[in-house]
Design an enzyme around this catalytic site. Sequence first.
Site, PDB file in Angstrom:
ATOM      1  N   CYS A  68      -4.787   3.038   3.034  1.00 30.75           N
ATOM      2  CA  CYS A  68      -4.980   1.728   2.388  1.00 30.75           C
ATOM      3  C   CYS A  68      -5.011   0.585   3.388  1.00 30.75           C
ATOM      4  O   CYS A  68      -5.810  -0.350   3.257  1.00 30.75           O
ATOM      5  CB  CYS A  68      -3.886   1.495   1.353  1.00 30.75           C
ATOM      6  N   HIS A 107       1.799  -0.472   0.444  1.00 28.91           N
ATOM      7  CA  HIS A 107       0.407  -0.405   0.001  1.00 28.91           C
ATOM      8  C   HIS A 107      -0.244  -1.778   0.077  1.00 28.91           C
ATOM      9  O   HIS A 107       0.246  -2.743  -0.511  1.00 28.91           O
ATOM     10  CB  HIS A 107       0.339   0.140  -1.427  1.00 28.91           C
ATOM     11  N   ASP A 122      -8.994  -2.555  -4.731  1.00 31.04           N
ATOM     12  CA  ASP A 122      -8.200  -1.565  -4.005  1.00 31.04           C
ATOM     13  C   ASP A 122      -9.073  -0.344  -3.732  1.00 31.04           C
ATOM     14  O   ASP A 122      -9.323   0.464  -4.624  1.00 31.04           O
ATOM     15  CB  ASP A 122      -6.967  -1.175  -4.816  1.00 31.04           C
TER      16      ASP A 122
END
Length: 290
Positions: A68, A107, A122
């Site tokens: 991420c 994250h 995302d």
Amino acid sequence: MNLEEYFARTGYKGSLEKRDLATLTAIFQHHIRAVPFENLSIHCGETITLDLAQVYAKIVKKRRGGWCMENNQLLSWVLKTLGYNTTILGAYVYNPQLNVYATHMTHLIVKVVIEGTAYIVDAGFGVSYQMWQPMELASGKDQPQTPGIFRFTEDNGVWYYEKIRRKQYIPNQSFSNSDLLEKRDRRNIYLFSLEPRTVEDFQFQCSYLQTSPESLFTKKSICTLQTADGFRALIGWTLSETTYSYKEDMDLVEFATLADEEVEKTLQEKFSICLENKLVPVNIKGIYTI
């Protein structure tokens, strides 16, 4: 670093004239179908860095994927360079085994505001929890997408992200009890606040997640890529291919176990990844589900 080279990497050839939701969605979908979510560097003796130039070189020039902090940082740079109003946010991932959210912010996600409406972007979660479209930041609103129904719920300034999923059909019954399979219909994914963050806020966790024996990412070698109708994942030696809505309210999940000599060939053929260093696959039993 330049946008033309990035778009050549993702295959996006559409218009860039408008800073609208349709353009954002198209750029985003090309990214998740071209750039894998993967942590293979950890298992190749490489160090994952948050330096944007190195992230760009890895994903764009070397045609690798990333986790991420790499995927979403790069995408944030692309969108900001195009003129989108972007903000980096930090999320705390849900642990289904312990039924708690992480206490550390691990994250990285991106908020994009278009004409006064905020969306969460995302591109760095992977497998079935990967959104396929930017999600409107609206509490309690079901947002159906091809992977399933996603939802944000806000409570006292904290935003919770969850997914309602379909049932799964597994033809190879030897995998029907695999710990990689999520058994619940509804699944918490992560929580976050709207406090702006910087990439530097993730430096400690970036180091921890790739070195600690307690980290999920040292326990499993992971590579996953979204496809036109689902996603594929290679976890250790276990290859899975998921087709969404194979039947009504049913996803098809096909499994296979690879031999050592098949792993890197599969990475090339299924994920378009060619590694520079030798991969040592790992799949220690843990909390990761697809």
